[in-house]
Design an enzyme around this catalytic site. Structure first.
Site, PDB file in Angstrom:
ATOM      1  N   GLY A 174       0.830  -1.208   0.000  1.00  0.00           N
ATOM      2  CA  GLY A 174       0.000   0.000   0.000  1.00  0.00           C
ATOM      3  C   GLY A 174       0.859   1.250   0.000  1.00  0.00           C
ATOM      4  CG  ASP A 175      -0.456   4.527   2.335  1.00  0.00           C
ATOM      5  OD1 ASP A 175      -1.015   5.568   2.697  1.00  0.00           O
ATOM      6  OD2 ASP A 175      -0.617   3.439   2.913  1.00  0.00           O
ATOM      7  CD  GLU A 176       3.365  -0.316   6.961  1.00  0.00           C
ATOM      8  OE1 GLU A 176       2.273  -0.841   6.669  1.00  0.00           O
ATOM      9  OE2 GLU A 176       4.027  -0.601   7.975  1.00  0.00           O
TER      10      GLU A 176
END
Length: 399
Positions: A302-304
């Site tokens: 994801g956005d991690e």
């Protein structure tokens, strides 16, 4: 003269027979090499598919936890809609594993699904609680129950990813051993029919190189994120293990950073997923130019993102690096003519201050990151509420 003539003819026949046998042997080896390449590619594709599905389960569970935390913190129509949209979203990947996986994957996915049903039930109760005028305290109790469940689910999905890594590494080793055996046989056949085997040997060598390149490409793909080119969660964990082993011998400090983008979902929703993908790729570039060559940047899903800092001088240095990364991410950015603004919440954990094992450092850094997100967008912070973790530094909030 008749005897030498017969002898030459016999030698010629033997040479022809030897050449034919050499060609047949090379043709057999070429066919075997092609079949091996096909089987290797097919098997690696299956293992990568399993790994992708487990990665989807892990990412969806994180999305559900984020949405649940947002709902508990600010219960409104927007956070309710976000939580409603992601509840149960890991179910399709678990169903796929139970339908298409081998016996081990089916059993593992079945066990995870049992826990996941309990977890989604808690989230649905959390959504329904507002209708029954449940107090804030009771909402937090339900949220804590969800946190306990999600920890178990994260561990189970991480185990699925780790199992695929081990299986893939073992399979690639077996492919490499078969390649070595093929080289030995090729050398023997080359000696039987020098000229023809030399020509056919080049074909066989190309096949072998294709198998090796395919194995290398597959291994690289299994350890790197396709969108950003950064290390993935599996490779990041391996690098942490190696860094800690060396740091323990040399009495060095190691920093582990976990960061999560703020407002990424809004970018995806308003500008489209292609802009979101471009944003993630740009974030990866900005992280890469901020850290040292010896450091490792990874996209964990994801956005991690994660960053490994081996041999840092102090915890303050690690926190300074986190601050520079945050500033780089928050610098002005335009994608396809549209200004894009995101922030970052960063958690920092230090070996050996916050743990001796990779899992301890990742857990504390993850907790610190979520504390940073809860306390204010763009805050870099160490969480003092967990055993072995101390507050070190806070960086000013983003505007």
């Amino acid at each position: 003269m008749r005897a030498p003539l017969l002898e030459r003819r016999a030698v010629a026949r033997l040479a022809v027979i030897g050449s034919v046998l050499g060609l047949m042997a090379l043709a057999g080896l070429a066919f075997w090499g092609t079949s091996t390449t096909t089987r290797a590619t097919s098997h690696v594709r299956v293992l990568n598919e399993y790994s992708d599905r487990w990665g989807q389960v892990f990412a969806r569970i994180n999305l559900e936890q984020d949405a649940a935390e947002d709902f508990v913190r600010t219960s409104n129509d927007e956070t309710r809609a976000q939580l409603t949209s992601v509840v149960g979203s890991a179910g399709p990947a678990l169903t796929w594993l139970q339908t298409h996986g081998d016996r081990v994957e089916r059993e593992s996915a079945g066990q995870v699904e049992v826990s996941y049903r309990g977890y989604t039930s808690v989230l649905k109760n959390l959504l329904a609680a507002e209708a029954y005028d449940v107090s804030i305290a009771e909402l937090h109790v339900m949220a804590n129950e969800a946190d306990l469940n999600v920890s178990t689910l994260r561990d189970a999905s991480s185990e699925g990813l780790e199992r695929q890594r081990v299986q893939l590494a073992g399979y690639l080793d077996r492919v490499e051993r078969r390649n070595d055996q093929t080289r030995v046989v090729s050398a023997i056949v080359f000696g039987l029919s020098l000229t023809l085997v030399a020509l056919c040997g080049a074909v066989l060598f190309r096949y072998q190189r294709q198998v090796e390149r395919q194995a290398d490409d597959n291994r690289h793909a299994s350890l790197h994120d396709a969108l950003t080119g950064l290390a993935n969660r599996v490779l990041f964990s391996e690098r942490i293990e190696r860094a800690l082993a060396g740091a323990e011998r040399r009495q060095e400090l190691v920093g582990v950073l976990l960061l999560d983008l703020n407002r990424f979902k809004q970018v995806n929703d308003s500008l489209g997923h292609h802009v979101g993908d471009a944003l993630l790729a740009e974030v990866a570039v900005r992280i890469g130019v901020t850290i040292r060559d010896a450091d490792t940047a990874a996209r964990l899903g994801g956005d991690e993102f994660g960053v490994l800092l081996p041999d840092v001088a102090s915890a303050e240095e690690a926190t300074d690096v986190a601050g520079r990364i945050k500033a780089a991410i928050e610098a002005p950015l335009t994608i396809e003519g549209a200004p894009v603004a995101v922030g970052a919440s960063v958690g920092v954990a230090i070996f050996p201050t916050h743990g001796m094992a990779p899992t301890d450092l990742l857990r504390h850094a993850d907790s610190a990151m979520y504390d940073a997100k809860r306390s204010g967008r763009g805050v870099v912070v160490h969480v003092p509420d967990y055993p072995g973790v101390i507050a070190i530094n806070r960086v000013a909030k983003s505007p």
